[in-house]
Design an enzyme around this catalytic site. Structure first.
Site, PDB file in Angstrom:
ATOM      1  N   LYS A   1       0.123   4.263  -0.257  1.00  0.00           N
ATOM      2  CA  LYS A   1      -0.523   5.439   0.344  1.00  0.00           C
ATOM      3  C   LYS A   1      -0.315   6.664  -0.563  1.00  0.00           C
ATOM      4  O   LYS A   1      -0.356   6.537  -1.778  1.00  0.00           O
ATOM      5  CB  LYS A   1      -0.010   5.646   1.765  1.00  0.00           C
ATOM      6  CG  LYS A   1      -0.164   4.358   2.596  1.00  0.00           C
ATOM      7  CD  LYS A   1       0.016   4.535   4.060  1.00  0.00           C
ATOM      8  CE  LYS A   1      -0.191   3.182   4.748  1.00  0.00           C
ATOM      9  NZ  LYS A   1      -0.053   3.213   6.178  1.00  0.00           N
TER      10      LYS A   1
ATOM     11  N   HIS B   1      -9.500   1.041   4.747  1.00  0.00           N
ATOM     12  CA  HIS B   1      -8.238   1.183   5.481  1.00  0.00           C
ATOM     13  C   HIS B   1      -8.461   2.077   6.696  1.00  0.00           C
ATOM     14  O   HIS B   1      -9.254   3.024   6.644  1.00  0.00           O
ATOM     15  CB  HIS B   1      -7.168   1.781   4.552  1.00  0.00           C
ATOM     16  CG  HIS B   1      -5.800   1.739   5.162  1.00  0.00           C
ATOM     17  ND1 HIS B   1      -5.389   2.678   6.075  1.00  0.00           N
ATOM     18  CD2 HIS B   1      -4.791   0.853   5.024  1.00  0.00           C
ATOM     19  CE1 HIS B   1      -4.152   2.369   6.461  1.00  0.00           C
ATOM     20  NE2 HIS B   1      -3.765   1.271   5.841  1.00  0.00           N
TER      21      HIS B   1
ATOM     22  N   ASN C   1       0.866  -1.180   0.000  1.00  0.00           N
ATOM     23  CA  ASN C   1       0.000   0.000   0.000  1.00  0.00           C
ATOM     24  C   ASN C   1       0.904   1.233   0.000  1.00  0.00           C
ATOM     25  O   ASN C   1       1.508   1.566   1.013  1.00  0.00           O
ATOM     26  CB  ASN C   1      -0.889  -0.038   1.257  1.00  0.00           C
ATOM     27  CG  ASN C   1      -1.735   1.211   1.415  1.00  0.00           C
ATOM     28  OD1 ASN C   1      -1.806   2.046   0.511  1.00  0.00           O
ATOM     29  ND2 ASN C   1      -2.375   1.342   2.567  1.00  0.00           N
TER      30      ASN C   1
ATOM     31  N   GLU D   1      -5.476  -5.288  10.453  1.00  0.00           N
ATOM     32  CA  GLU D   1      -4.468  -4.254  10.667  1.00  0.00           C
ATOM     33  C   GLU D   1      -4.743  -3.533  11.983  1.00  0.00           C
ATOM     34  O   GLU D   1      -5.547  -2.583  12.015  1.00  0.00           O
ATOM     35  CB  GLU D   1      -4.511  -3.235   9.527  1.00  0.00           C
ATOM     36  CG  GLU D   1      -4.195  -3.817   8.173  1.00  0.00           C
ATOM     37  CD  GLU D   1      -3.581  -2.775   7.253  1.00  0.00           C
ATOM     38  OE1 GLU D   1      -2.458  -3.001   6.801  1.00  0.00           O
ATOM     39  OE2 GLU D   1      -4.190  -1.725   7.029  1.00  0.00           O
TER      40      GLU D   1
ATOM     41  N   SER E   1       3.361  -2.417  10.242  1.00  0.00           N
ATOM     42  CA  SER E   1       4.809  -2.479  10.455  1.00  0.00           C
ATOM     43  C   SER E   1       5.435  -3.807  10.028  1.00  0.00           C
ATOM     44  O   SER E   1       6.384  -4.289  10.652  1.00  0.00           O
ATOM     45  CB  SER E   1       5.161  -2.159  11.912  1.00  0.00           C
ATOM     46  OG  SER E   1       4.756  -0.839  12.231  1.00  0.00           O
TER      47      SER E   1
ATOM     48  N   GLY F   1       2.366   2.017  10.776  1.00  0.00           N
ATOM     49  CA  GLY F   1       3.303   3.124  10.658  1.00  0.00           C
ATOM     50  C   GLY F   1       4.017   3.472  11.960  1.00  0.00           C
ATOM     51  O   GLY F   1       4.654   4.517  12.069  1.00  0.00           O
TER      52      GLY F   1
ATOM     53  N   GLU G   1      -6.823   4.418   7.901  1.00  0.00           N
ATOM     54  CA  GLU G   1      -6.599   5.858   7.672  1.00  0.00           C
ATOM     55  C   GLU G   1      -7.836   6.503   7.044  1.00  0.00           C
ATOM     56  O   GLU G   1      -8.141   7.661   7.297  1.00  0.00           O
ATOM     57  CB  GLU G   1      -5.342   6.059   6.809  1.00  0.00           C
ATOM     58  CG  GLU G   1      -4.076   5.849   7.628  1.00  0.00           C
ATOM     59  CD  GLU G   1      -2.893   5.322   6.840  1.00  0.00           C
ATOM     60  OE1 GLU G   1      -2.896   5.401   5.604  1.00  0.00           O
ATOM     61  OE2 GLU G   1      -1.954   4.810   7.495  1.00  0.00           O
TER      62      GLU G   1
END
Ligand code: PGA
Length: 259
Positions: A15, A99, A13, A171, A217, A177, A101
């Protein structure tokens, strides 16, 4: 079906990263690893702006191109969104949906995830639906409730046959991250929970064939151990998917033979 029959999937991904030159260079840099990794499916999800270029670059190779989102409507007044048919036209074959985010910063809900999933399924895009708990939720022992709610919300009303291509990415938000990867045991525990839930909500058959990716991660130095877990069928990789060497190593993960 045993875990060995679920084809491992490694997804990158990107991003909101990389310009066109960087995107092309990264595709070129992972090409060899993807063609060498026998039986492993490699997917990359560039930002919308480089999808056309990347989809073209991976044409005829073992790499498949995904979008980072897809809208539920076929077309219309939805400023800033992108329809499944437009993605397909570019050669995009998969879509990341829900996702964290998007959920955190852009108001994505279980309902919108559900609707986006419907559009992806209808268009024949391989859907990668993301679920996961925040740190507060984990500390409050709410992980299972959150995963169940997100799963039920996303999958409600679809027939098991519709969902045969579904991929779920577990996730944990606290691992994305942050460099704080879930331990292989934590990942395995959550994946097994998800699989059992799918078995009880749908069918044993759907659950045993369901590919569940771990994300948060994932790095070259922890992918082998994560992939050794029986219910971890792949990885959704953010930061480490932006470097050709590191992502190549992740695509070529090594699972020690069972003793
Ligand atoms: P990360 O991101 O690998 O940088 O933690 C994973 C993701 O957001 O999918």
């Amino acid at each position: 079906m045993t875990s060995n029959q679920r084809r491992p999937l490694i997804a990158g991904n990107w991003k909101m990263n990389l310009d066109l030159a960087g995107a092309k260079a990264l595709v070129a840099g992972i090409q060899e690893a993807a063609s060498r990794a026998d039986g492993v499916e490699t997917v990359i999800a560039p930002p919308f702006t480089s999808l056309a270029v990347v989809a073209q670059a991976v044409k005829g190779t073992k790499i498949r191109c995904a979008s980072q989102n897809v809208h539920w409507a076929e077309n219309g007044a939805f400023t800033g969104e992108c329809a499944a048919a437009s993605l397909k036209e570019l050669g995009v074959e998969s879509a990341i949906i829900g996702h964290s985010e998007r959920r955190q910063h852009f108001g994505e809900t279980d309902k919108s995830v559900h609707d986006r999933l419907g559009a992806a399924l209808k268009a024949g895009l391989l859907p990668i639906v993301c679920i996961g708990e925040s740190l507060d939720e984990r500390e409050a022992q709410e992980t299972w409730r959150v995963l169940e709610t997100q799963m039920k919300g996303a999958l409600e009303g679809f027939a098991p046959t519709d969902l045969s291509v579904l991929v779920i990415a577990y996730e944990p938000v606290w691992a994305i991250g942050t460099g704080k990867v879930a331990t292989p045991a934590q990942a395995q525990e959550a994946h097994l929970f998800i699989r059992k839930k799918v078995a009880s909500l749908y069918s044993e058959e759907l659950a045993t064939g369901l590919r569940i990716l771990y994300g948060g991660s994932v790095k070259p130095d922890n992918v082998d151990e994560l992939m050794s877990q029986p219910d971890v069928d792949g990885a959704l990789v953010g930061g480490a998917s932006l470097k050709a060497d590191g992502f190549s190593r992740i695509i070529g993960f090594q699972v020690p033979a069972a003793s």
